[in-house]
Design a protein around this motif. Structure first.
Motif, PDB file in Angstrom:
ATOM      1  N   SER A   2      33.358  79.798  -4.616  1.00 31.36           N
ATOM      2  CA  SER A   2      32.191  80.506  -3.716  1.00 31.36           C
ATOM      3  C   SER A   2      32.487  81.005  -2.422  1.00 31.36           C
ATOM      4  N   LEU A   3      31.684  81.733  -1.710  1.00 32.66           N
ATOM      5  CA  LEU A   3      32.180  82.159  -0.493  1.00 32.66           C
ATOM      6  C   LEU A   3      32.392  81.064   0.343  1.00 32.66           C
ATOM      7  N   ILE A   4      31.368  79.881   0.248  1.00 29.65           N
ATOM      8  CA  ILE A   4      31.406  78.688   1.136  1.00 29.65           C
ATOM      9  C   ILE A   4      32.803  78.004   0.923  1.00 29.65           C
ATOM     10  N   ALA A   8      35.792  77.650   3.642  1.00 22.72           N
ATOM     11  CA  ALA A   8      36.428  76.510   4.246  1.00 22.72           C
ATOM     12  C   ALA A   8      37.839  76.361   3.990  1.00 22.72           C
ATOM     13  N   ALA A   9      38.374  77.005   2.969  1.00 20.58           N
ATOM     14  CA  ALA A   9      39.953  76.959   2.591  1.00 20.58           C
ATOM     15  C   ALA A   9      40.566  78.031   3.848  1.00 20.58           C
ATOM     16  N   LEU A  15      43.694  75.940  10.883  1.00 19.50           N
ATOM     17  CA  LEU A  15      43.821  74.799  11.583  1.00 19.50           C
ATOM     18  C   LEU A  15      45.419  74.471  11.377  1.00 19.50           C
ATOM     19  N   MET A  16      45.650  74.657   9.939  1.00 20.06           N
ATOM     20  CA  MET A  16      47.221  74.129   9.828  1.00 20.06           C
ATOM     21  C   MET A  16      48.150  75.133  10.508  1.00 20.06           C
TER      22      MET A  16
END
Length: 203
Positions: A2-4, A8-9, A15-16
């Protein structure tokens, strides 16, 4: 997916990436600082090694009718050292150590056996005039303190006129009362001072 989940990925990957970049930047900064410290330490070691060699070759005043062979004053050290010449008679030269507040500089006169030439070079060095173009031994020196061994203790060099030492000919192994020189090197920055002690005319 999904888009969410996709967003999130992407957030996790961002961040990584940021954390990885900050870690790499920290490693590079630490490496630069470590290399700078190593360069500074090499400079300090070079200065002390050269001082040790000059102190070991200090001419004894008994060989020159009492002519002083070492003069210490705040920020200035003048020495008369012997120079070994392959296949010829040993010669002598005047060595001047001084600091300009940023580096420790060593200057030497031409090696010779002419006493009058040596005395002229000595007087010039005492007046603060470098015998020849000097070489910077240590480029990260804020100040240099000199102390001489007298009366069983290290005595700081007086600000007025300096302290002149006349070495004496030693016919037995050096004792605790043998002439000595203590050099306190103050590196640039907040680094603790470095202290080395040298015997005079030990070579």
């Amino acid at each position: 997916m999904s888009l969410i989940e996709l967003l999130a990925a992407m957030l996790v990957l961002s961040l990584m990436t940021v954390m990885g970049w900050r870690a790499l930047d920290g490693i590079l900064a630490s490496r630069v600082a470590l290399n700078a410290q190593l360069d500074a330490m090499r400079g300090h070691q070079l200065a002390f090694a050269q001082l040790e060699a000059d102190c070991a070759q200090l001419v004894r005043s008994a060989a020159l009718d009492g002519q002083p062979t070492l003069s210490a004053a705040p920020g200035r050290l003048v020495m008369l050292r012997s120079v070994v010449v392959d296949g010829g008679a040993d010669q002598m030269q005047v060595v001047l150590y001084h600091t300009d507040g940023a580096q420790l500089i060593r200057s030497t006169s031409a090696a010779t056996r002419d006493i009058e030439q040596l005395r002229a070079a000595w007087q010039a060095a005492i007046a603060g005039v470098a015998p020849q173009a000097g070489a910077a031994l240590d480029q990260q020196v804020a100040a240099v303190e000199l102390q001489t061994w007298s009366g069983g203790a290290w005595q700081p060099v007086a600000a007025a006129g300096g302290a002149r030492i006349r070495t004496r000919r030693v016919v037995r192994p050096p004792s605790a009362d043998a002439p000595g020189l203590q050099v306190i090197l103050h590196p640039a920055g907040s680094v603790a001072p470095l202290v080395r002690m040298f015997m005079l005319g030990a070579g």
